[in-house]
Design an enzyme around this catalytic site. Structure first.
Site, PDB file in Angstrom:
ATOM      1  N   SER A 153     -81.931  47.034  39.489  1.00 21.70           N
ATOM      2  CA  SER A 153     -81.732  48.462  39.774  1.00 21.70           C
ATOM      3  C   SER A 153     -82.283  49.351  38.664  1.00 21.70           C
ATOM      4  O   SER A 153     -81.648  50.332  38.264  1.00 21.70           O
ATOM      5  CB  SER A 153     -80.248  48.770  39.999  1.00 21.70           C
ATOM      6  OG  SER A 153     -79.715  48.022  41.063  1.00 21.70           O
TER       7      SER A 153
ATOM      8  N   GLU B 247     -79.181  47.603  46.949  1.00 23.72           N
ATOM      9  CA  GLU B 247     -78.130  48.120  47.822  1.00 23.72           C
ATOM     10  C   GLU B 247     -78.561  48.094  49.287  1.00 23.72           C
ATOM     11  O   GLU B 247     -77.720  48.117  50.184  1.00 23.72           O
ATOM     12  CB  GLU B 247     -77.750  49.553  47.411  1.00 23.72           C
ATOM     13  CG  GLU B 247     -77.009  49.648  46.097  1.00 23.72           C
ATOM     14  CD  GLU B 247     -75.605  49.069  46.162  1.00 23.72           C
ATOM     15  OE1 GLU B 247     -75.055  48.930  47.273  1.00 23.72           O
ATOM     16  OE2 GLU B 247     -75.045  48.740  45.100  1.00 23.72           O
TER      17      GLU B 247
END
Length: 455
Positions: free
Chosen positions: A206, A337
């Protein structure tokens, strides 16, 4: 995984009777809201009051707001914004912080707590005790904070605030979560010596979320440099393309958030964009940001590779499915995600997919790799867990093949994955679906609205 976490409302996921055609407005970004809250609570300029417009009101952000209130910050809510005035708890007072199962709260707030003169006890949901927080606690101790965790390197832990944190240079392995870096960066301008962080270990997942933290810090007046092997690669403005940083330096200084408007949550766009892909329909997301703090480009790239047409215009982002869903091989580290809804789409594609870069998602709200494989295979799917991802071979799916509902494991992204599958696999029921309120309280109503009044 914890099948007992599937308690709560069982939701009949609606099927689509044809290509979807809808315009959707998303709730605000959790990631931006919680970063803005922390920076506002740490602001110390001549006018320290901050205004956060369009904040997300969901479980994770309400937990962050409650934690900051417990630490002395005043947050006044109105219909359109939150007004945040920094404050401190009484010296020597005992404060309790409930992190729930919010990674941003358990990792962003310890640094804030260490700057107070209170004794701050952190605890949360059972799953929170299994999520990686040890590296940031060890880093804060190295920087001068006083933290007790009974050797668990996990929740629960207690921060004994002494009113200041020395700061300095710290080395940590942030491969478990980018929030381990962001949690240090957010408080660093208030440390006496600032901070220099060096990451050593596998790649940080991320990375766009760290870039988001850097941009928001700079917008609040912080002096932040991104480093690569000790050399500055970016010291001002937005983070651009080029070598990814493996270090970050923040000089001590004042913070002033002023006013910030929170973008829509692009991770929560995932199931709606996937809906267009799997039904061959069209979905428009209003207010899609043209210069996003989030990983907008990476999200659209992977959807386009799977067969969607993407167009950003005056109306927002429009995604159109072509009637074909292509299997792909992709490293989803930067958009992890979206992995659950992309896995759902890949399970009904025309060719196999391999998704990697996801080892760290085993310590998210649940072990997402194991949960996705178990639940989709129970529908007749063929998903194999890899050390850092999933191999998906499309097969005909049928609801009820294993007799029970689709498990959510107290994970909002599992609910969204089930919703995507439910569009084309009639009869899916989702256990514990109310957990989607973690970041999207109205998800089921918005999802039904996308399908029309008869869904």
């Amino acid at each position: 995984m914890h099948p007992d976490n599937n308690q709560g409302r069982t939701w009949p996921s609606p099927a689509a009777d044809g290509p979807v055609s809808a315009r959707v407005r998303l709730p605000a970004s959790k990631s931006i809201t919680n970063r803005a809250l922390v920076l506002a609570a740490l602001s110390d300029g001549p006018d320290p009051v901050s205004v956060i417009a369009n904040p997300l009101r969901a479980r994770d952000t309400m937990l962050a707001a409650a934690a900051l209130r417990a630490l002395g910050t005043e947050i006044i809510e109105s219909r359109t914004d939150w007004r945040v005035t920094p404050g401190q708890p009484a010296p020597g007072s005992a404060v309790s912080v409930d992190v729930g199962n919010a990674g941003t709260v358990m990792r962003f707030l310890p640094g804030v707590a260490a700057l107070t003169s209170a004794v701050v006890a952190f605890d949360g949901d059972a799953r929170a005790r299994q999520r990686p927080v040890g590296p940031i606690l060890a880093a804060l101790r190295h920087l001068g904070a006083d933290i007790e965790d009974g050797g668990r390197a996990a929740v629960p832990f207690t921060v004994h605030g002494h009113g200041a944190v020395r700061g300095g240079t710290v080395v940590l392995d942030a491969s478990g979560s980018s929030q381990l870096v962001s949690g240090l960066l957010l408080s660093a301008p208030r440390f006496d010596e600032g901070i220099e962080i060096r990451h050593e270990g596998p790649p940080v997942p991320s990375a766009p979320h760290i870039a988001m933290t850097v941009r928001m810090l700079r917008a609040a007046g912080a002096d932040v440099a991104e480093l690569r092997s000790g050399t500055v690669v970016s010291s001002s403005g937005a983070s651009g393309p080029g070598p990814r940083p493996d270090g970050w330096r923040v000089r001590p200084g004042r913070l002033a958030v002023g006013a910030v408007t929170v973008e829509p949550d692009l991770s929560n766009a995932g199931p709606f964009l996937a809906a267009a892909l799997v039904t061959g329909g069209t979905v428009t997301i209003g207010d899609w940001p043209r210069d996003s703090l989030q990983a907008a480009g990476a999200i659209l790239d992977v959807l386009a590779r799977m067969g969607a047409r993407c167009e950003v215009g005056a109306d927002g982002l429009t995604i159109t499915g072509t009637g074909r869903i292509r299997g792909i091989t992709a490293d989803l580290r930067d958009v992890n995600e979206l992995a659950p809804v992309l896995t759902a789409a890949a399970a009904v594609a025309e060719s196999p997919s391999v998704f990697t870069g996801l080892a760290h998602t085993r310590t998210h709200e649940t072990d997402r790799l194991a949960a996705l494989a178990k639940e989709i295979n129970a529908l007749g799917g063929d998903i194999t867990e890899l050390p850092d991802g999933l191999q998906i071979r499309p097969r005909p799916l049928r609801a009820g093949a294993a007799g029970g509902p689709f498990g959510s494991y107290d994970d909002h992204r599992m609910v969204m994955a089930a919703a995507v599958l439910g569009l084309v696999v009639p009869g899916i029921r989702v256990a514990g679906a109310d957990t989607v309120a973690k970041t999207f309280p109205d998800f089921m109503e918005v999802w039904a609205g996308m399908l029309g009044p008869e869904s």
